[in-house]
Design an enzyme around this catalytic site. Structure first.
Site, PDB file in Angstrom:
ATOM      1  N   GLU A  18       0.793  -1.230   0.000  1.00  0.00           N
ATOM      2  CA  GLU A  18       0.000   0.000   0.000  1.00  0.00           C
ATOM      3  C   GLU A  18       0.829   1.286   0.000  1.00  0.00           C
ATOM      4  O   GLU A  18       0.832   2.040   0.970  1.00  0.00           O
ATOM      5  CB  GLU A  18      -0.952   0.018   1.205  1.00  0.00           C
ATOM      6  CG  GLU A  18      -1.896  -1.153   1.238  1.00  0.00           C
ATOM      7  CD  GLU A  18      -2.938  -1.052   2.341  1.00  0.00           C
ATOM      8  OE1 GLU A  18      -2.819  -0.178   3.199  1.00  0.00           O
ATOM      9  OE2 GLU A  18      -3.886  -1.860   2.332  1.00  0.00           O
TER      10      GLU A  18
ATOM     11  N   GLU B  93      -5.454  -8.634   0.857  1.00  0.00           N
ATOM     12  CA  GLU B  93      -6.105  -8.364   2.141  1.00  0.00           C
ATOM     13  C   GLU B  93      -7.577  -8.096   1.885  1.00  0.00           C
ATOM     14  O   GLU B  93      -7.930  -7.402   0.930  1.00  0.00           O
ATOM     15  CB  GLU B  93      -5.551  -7.102   2.835  1.00  0.00           C
ATOM     16  CG  GLU B  93      -4.163  -7.224   3.382  1.00  0.00           C
ATOM     17  CD  GLU B  93      -3.655  -5.910   3.996  1.00  0.00           C
ATOM     18  OE1 GLU B  93      -4.476  -5.058   4.399  1.00  0.00           O
ATOM     19  OE2 GLU B  93      -2.424  -5.757   4.046  1.00  0.00           O
TER      20      GLU B  93
END
Ligand code: PNW
Length: 485
Positions: free
Chosen positions: A168, A378
């Site tokens: 991320e 995720e």
């Protein structure tokens, strides 16, 4: 006409994910150097409850039993991250044999149980010594990352095929350097854009360095996604607002690797904040083509609109809507006239909505825009879990969340999206960054006093999903947990 298949493809990988700083503890053991998260947690007012990852889930001492638990759950894959300061305490120079041995143990045990390791090199725990020299604002950190990545490929490349460079970059750049809500806690739009660019460059250089060690490593980049839809789709201004957020959140972190360009709106939309002089000749060429797969981390969806009268109140809403502390700084450079609408419907403990249809749409979008294999790296939700008198954690909300979202993955596969795996976030409750231990995402409950692990109902339900390779009805969760196999 496409139909959703009943079961997942045979080679689809089901697993669960964690990250080093969130679970390991052992912060001052085994020769680990300090990271920016150690520093951030020690700064008063930064993390809820003054919590830190000093002990976390004590995975540093319990990794063997944790891996046995993964095997019992039936995980086919386990996504975890290497703490850079554990294997290279200062981020440059000497590597730490004890740290390397720790991850060697994990990888060997996973493989002995038939669990595929999926290793992330950077899940935000930058060695503090590198931050002291400018952190991600410096190209020195970019080059240090490539050296570290090469060494990890040399150490583990024979046993690990699946690698993610960065987790991320949007969060690392825009929450860490823009909103100031994550380490290192800077609040500067121009810095955030520079860091975002440097992270992309770091991915590209690490990719090339690792491929030199072993050409068949499969190296991806993991992006969190925002799914900004325009509040009024017929409004050009609202659509432009959504495009701006899409550029910052999503396309700036995949376009360069696919097309060799930044999204067209990115530079013009942020020209009032920075001159982009950090974007040097040759950078985009270096990025072009340097990715094998994309990781998608998905939690919630977003609706945005153009609002020239956006005041302090809506700025607060915008940041709150994303689970960040209310504050003056937004993680969205150039959002002076962009408003995030408050989320609606059932909200998780993070204040995030539950929207599997946006997840489905995002998987299709990433497939269309990149043409690369996708792994859901995720997906999960935080709820106010309680242990009942009989010792059960009846986390029906979490089961429902997983049910909807795993179903969305299967639907996307039926429509041709090349989705090859799904990692539940998270294997167990853990340190939720600025939220400390107050938010629980695990399918396994962790008692932070005794450090005991306890399967929640969602763990039993997920175990059955993995056994059947199908979206098991929510209604079966109770019986599965009441009479574990
Ligand atoms: C991710 N947002 O963080 C991380 O990869 C995990 O380490 C974390 O535990 C998990 O999601 C849950 O939060 C995010 O503001 C942090 O959109 C912030 C955002 C998204 C993901």
């Amino acid at each position: 006409m496409t139909t959703t298949p009943q079961t997942f493809p045979d080679d689809f990988l089901f697993g669960a994910a964690t990250a080093s700083y969130q679970i390991e503890g052992g912060a001052r053991e085994g020769g680990r150097g300090p990271s920016i998260w150690d520093t951030f947690c020690a700064t008063p007012g930064k993390v809820v409850g003054g919590d830190s990852g000093d002990v976390a889930c004590d995975h540093f001492h319990r990794w063997e039993e944790d891996i046995d638990m993964m095997a019992e759950l039936g995980l086919q894959a386990y996504r975890f991250s290497i703490a850079w300061p554990r294997v290279q305490p200062l981020g440059t120079g000497e590597f730490n044999a004890e740290g390397i041995a720790f991850y060697r143990g994990i990888i060997d045990r996973l493989k002995s149980k038939g669990i595929t390791p999926m290793v992330t090199l950077y899940h935000w725990d930058l060695p503090q010594a590198l931050d002291d020299q400018g952190g991600w604002l410096s190209r020195g950190t970019v080059d240090a990352f490539a050296v570290y990545a090469r060494r990890m490929a040399e150490e583990f490349g024979a046993d690990v095929d699946m690698w993610a460079t960065l987790n991320e970059p949007w969060v690392a750049a825009f929450v860490g350097y823009g909103a100031g809500a994550h380490a290192p806690g800077h609040a500067d739009d121009a810095e955030a854009l520079q860091v975002a660019h440097h992270l992309n460059l770091a991915h590209a250089r690490a990719y090339r360095a690792m491929k030199e060690v072993r050409g068949d490593l499969r190296i991806g980049l993991v992006n969190n996604c925002h799914t900004p839809r325009p509040w009024d789709p017929s409004s050009e201004a609202d659509r432009a607002a959504a495009d701006h957020i899409d550029a910052l959140a999503n396309t700036m972190f995949h376009d360069p690797f696919v097309t060799g360009e930044y999204p067209a709106v990115l530079l013009p939309n942020t020209a009032h904040l920075t001159d982009w002089s950090f974007l040097q000749d040759g950078d985009l060429e270096e990025m072009h083509g340097q990715v094998d797969w994309f990781g998608v981390n998905y939690y919630a969806s977003h609706v945005v609109r153009h609002n020239p009268n956006k005041g302090q109140e809506t700025t607060k809403l915008a940041t709150l809507a994303d689970g960040h502390k209310a504050g003056a700084n937004s993680p969205w450079p150039g959002d002076e006239e962009i408003e995030f609408m408050p989320p609606t419907g059932k909200l998780t403990e993070m204040g995030w909505n539950v929207d599997p249809s946006a997840f489905h749409a995002h998987l299709i979008k990433i497939h269309r825009e990149t043409g690369k294999p996708i792994y859901v790296t995720e997906n999960g939700s935080a709820w106010n879990d309680q242990i009942d008198e009989d010792g059960r954690v009846r986390d029906t909300d979490r089961v429902e969340y997983f049910h909807g979202h795993i179903g969305a993955v299967l639907k996307a596969i039926g429509e041709g999206a090349d989705v090859r795996g799904y990692m539940a976030w998270s294997l167990m409750d853990n340190f939720e960054w600025a939220q400390g231990y107050a938010k629980r995402f695990g399918i396994v409950h962790v008692d932070y006093d005794s450090l005991e692990r306890r399967w929640k109902d969602s763990a039993y339900w997920y175990q059955e999903v993995l056994r059947q390779r199908a979206v098991v009805p929510v209604e079966q969760a109770d019986a599965l947990a009441a009479t574990p196999p």
